[in-house]
Design a protein around this motif. Sequence first.
Motif, short mmCIF file in Angstrom:
data_model
loop_
_atom_site.label_atom_id
_atom_site.label_comp_id
_atom_site.label_asym_id
_atom_site.label_seq_id
_atom_site.Cartn_x
_atom_site.Cartn_y
_atom_site.Cartn_z
N THR A 160 0.84 -1.19 0.00
CA THR A 160 0.00 0.00 0.00
C THR A 160 0.88 1.24 0.00
O THR A 160 2.11 1.16 0.13
CB THR A 160 -0.96 -0.01 1.20
N GLU A 161 0.25 2.38 -0.17
CA GLU A 161 0.99 3.64 -0.27
C GLU A 161 1.38 4.15 1.11
O GLU A 161 0.73 3.84 2.10
CB GLU A 161 0.12 4.69 -0.99
N ARG A 162 2.44 4.96 1.15
CA ARG A 162 2.88 5.60 2.39
C ARG A 162 3.02 7.10 2.17
O ARG A 162 3.94 7.53 1.49
CB ARG A 162 4.24 5.01 2.82
N PRO A 163 2.05 7.90 2.69
CA PRO A 163 0.93 7.58 3.57
C PRO A 163 -0.28 7.05 2.78
O PRO A 163 -0.34 7.18 1.56
CB PRO A 163 0.60 8.93 4.19
N THR A 164 -1.24 6.50 3.53
CA THR A 164 -2.49 6.06 2.92
C THR A 164 -3.63 6.29 3.89
O THR A 164 -3.42 6.67 5.05
CB THR A 164 -2.42 4.60 2.48
N TYR A 165 -4.84 6.05 3.42
CA TYR A 165 -6.06 6.24 4.22
C TYR A 165 -5.96 5.46 5.52
O TYR A 165 -5.66 4.26 5.51
CB TYR A 165 -7.25 5.80 3.38
N ASP A 166 -6.23 6.12 6.63
CA ASP A 166 -6.05 5.48 7.93
C ASP A 166 -6.94 4.26 8.12
O ASP A 166 -6.55 3.27 8.75
CB ASP A 166 -6.25 6.48 9.07
N ARG A 167 -8.17 4.29 7.56
CA ARG A 167 -9.07 3.14 7.71
C ARG A 167 -8.56 1.93 6.93
O ARG A 167 -8.81 0.79 7.32
CB ARG A 167 -10.48 3.50 7.26
N THR A 168 -7.87 2.18 5.83
CA THR A 168 -7.26 1.08 5.10
C THR A 168 -6.19 0.40 5.95
O THR A 168 -6.15 -0.83 6.07
CB THR A 168 -6.64 1.59 3.79
N LEU A 169 -5.32 1.20 6.55
CA LEU A 169 -4.29 0.64 7.42
C LEU A 169 -4.91 -0.16 8.55
O LEU A 169 -4.47 -1.28 8.87
CB LEU A 169 -3.42 1.77 7.99
N LEU A 170 -5.93 0.41 9.18
CA LEU A 170 -6.58 -0.26 10.30
C LEU A 170 -7.19 -1.59 9.86
O LEU A 170 -7.02 -2.62 10.52
CB LEU A 170 -7.67 0.64 10.90
N GLY A 171 -7.90 -1.58 8.73
CA GLY A 171 -8.54 -2.80 8.25
C GLY A 171 -7.54 -3.89 7.92
O GLY A 171 -7.76 -5.07 8.22
N LEU A 172 -6.41 -3.52 7.31
CA LEU A 172 -5.40 -4.50 6.94
C LEU A 172 -4.66 -5.02 8.17
O LEU A 172 -4.38 -6.22 8.29
CB LEU A 172 -4.43 -3.89 5.94
N LYS A 173 -4.35 -4.13 9.11
CA LYS A 173 -3.67 -4.55 10.34
C LYS A 173 -4.56 -5.47 11.17
O LYS A 173 -4.09 -6.46 11.72
CB LYS A 173 -3.27 -3.31 11.16
N THR A 174 -5.84 -5.13 11.26
CA THR A 174 -6.77 -5.93 12.05
C THR A 174 -6.83 -7.37 11.54
O THR A 174 -7.01 -8.31 12.33
CB THR A 174 -8.18 -5.30 12.03
N ARG A 175 -6.69 -7.54 10.23
CA ARG A 175 -6.76 -8.88 9.65
C ARG A 175 -5.41 -9.59 9.63
O ARG A 175 -5.29 -10.68 9.09
CB ARG A 175 -7.36 -8.78 8.25
N GLY A 176 -4.40 -8.94 10.19
CA GLY A 176 -3.09 -9.58 10.29
C GLY A 176 -2.25 -9.53 9.05
O GLY A 176 -1.31 -10.32 8.90
N GLY A 177 -2.55 -8.60 8.14
CA GLY A 177 -1.78 -8.50 6.91
C GLY A 177 -0.34 -8.08 7.17
O GLY A 177 -0.04 -7.34 8.12
N ASP A 178 0.56 -8.57 6.34
CA ASP A 178 1.98 -8.18 6.38
C ASP A 178 2.13 -6.98 5.45
O ASP A 178 2.22 -7.13 4.23
CB ASP A 178 2.84 -9.36 5.91
N LEU A 179 2.13 -5.78 6.03
CA LEU A 179 2.02 -4.55 5.24
C LEU A 179 3.38 -4.07 4.77
O LEU A 179 4.33 -3.98 5.54
CB LEU A 179 1.35 -3.45 6.06
N HIS A 180 3.44 -3.73 3.48
CA HIS A 180 4.64 -3.15 2.88
C HIS A 180 4.24 -1.78 2.34
O HIS A 180 3.62 -1.68 1.28
CB HIS A 180 5.16 -4.05 1.76
N LEU A 181 4.58 -0.73 3.08
CA LEU A 181 4.21 0.62 2.68
C LEU A 181 5.28 1.19 1.77
O LEU A 181 6.48 1.18 2.11
CB LEU A 181 4.02 1.52 3.91
N VAL A 182 4.84 1.69 0.63
CA VAL A 182 5.74 2.18 -0.42
C VAL A 182 5.57 3.69 -0.55
O VAL A 182 4.46 4.22 -0.51
CB VAL A 182 5.44 1.48 -1.76
N THR A 183 6.68 4.38 -0.72
CA THR A 183 6.69 5.84 -0.79
C THR A 183 5.67 6.37 -1.81
O THR A 183 5.59 5.88 -2.94
CB THR A 183 8.08 6.34 -1.21
N LEU A 184 4.90 7.36 -1.38
CA LEU A 184 3.97 8.04 -2.28
C LEU A 184 4.64 9.30 -2.80
O LEU A 184 5.01 10.19 -2.02
CB LEU A 184 2.68 8.40 -1.54
N GLU A 185 4.82 9.37 -4.11
CA GLU A 185 5.42 10.53 -4.75
C GLU A 185 4.31 11.41 -5.32
O GLU A 185 3.15 11.02 -5.34
CB GLU A 185 6.39 10.07 -5.84
#
Length: 385
Positions: free
Chosen positions: A108-133
């Motif tokens: 996902t993007e870094r930064p990204t929508y906070d609810r997206t982060l919350l939803g993915l973290k809650t489900r135990g996803g292994d998040l890879h945040l990539v720089t947003l240009e």
Amino acid sequence: MTGPTTDQTPETAPSTKPAATTISFARGAPSTDIVDVEGLKQAAVTAFDADPAGMTGYGTAIGYVPLRRWIAEQHGVPESHVLVTNGSMQADAFLFDELVTPGAAVVTERPTYDRTLLGLKTRGGDLHLVTLEEDGIAVDEVEQLLRDGVRPVFAHVIPNFQNPAGYTLSLAKRRRLLELAHEFDFLLFEDDPYVDIRFSGEPLPRMLELDGGADSTHVVYACSFSKTVCPGIRVGYLVGPPALIDRIRVRATNTYIAPNMVAQGTVFQFVTGPRYAAALETVKNALAERVGLLDQALRTHLPQATFRRPDGGYFLWVSLPAGEGHDVARIAAEAAARGVAIVPGTDFLLEGGENAFRLAFSAVQPGDVDEGVRRLAAAIEAARS
């Protein structure tokens, strides 16, 4: 500062709000004065008159059938590719439940929508945040992750007027992401609720279209009527491969039997009726005025800040100079004490963001924009001292 030179903005009367009255740059929702309330009332009446059984019955998990058909026609896909939901966040949740298991890699993007982060973290996803240009997600970083062995179930991208930054993904990057999705066999989740709120520049093709529309195998597309009709209507949708959509339909059936038929029937009558085009222009014109005023106010009261004026949407990302010890939590508290609401940049990141914040200009009356930024500048100064 980055971004285009400030355009001329309309003369706007200064704010007469007392300091105790909050000027909120926090929530991405339009103010009531730019919503076509009368048009929505008429659409609701028309929906009940035209289809009383459809409005009063349970319906099915796929959504209100005429609206589903209309959405399919807009995207040039069969109806089996579409599921209509209670807002696009519900669509996101269904997709996450279907694909994100504990330990599953997600880009996902870094930064990204906070609810997206919350939803993915809650489900135990292994998040890879990539720089947003400024022209969207750093595709070279995505490619490096893939070549290093990361195998995401999907890459989440907000391509138009991204939340929180307001940036738009370039056409070249859209094409390259699709090439990578096919090469490494992962889905692109094109989360696109702001696409129709463009008030400058030329529209870009959706990745769903670039991938062949009805023949697309590597894009799932989500959109919403919250930003174009009104937030309270809570109608969104998914477009994707029919096998995936059908699995999500089963989840929807087990969750609520059917989404809100009254809301979806009202949306159908509104978007196919005579008032929708003018209502959308009203929203775009109002937001264009407000972002122009915000651009001007930031340049006047916060000349040290860096930001890019967006071509559409609801949001603008502001960064303060790094290395100066800014604490956005303290800034937000000082701003609240002065009657200004902002969202800290830390909300949109797993780490970092202490020198940044998001400003939503959609709900702020034009006459309040300059006063709000003036108070915010005072809050930043107070937080530093």
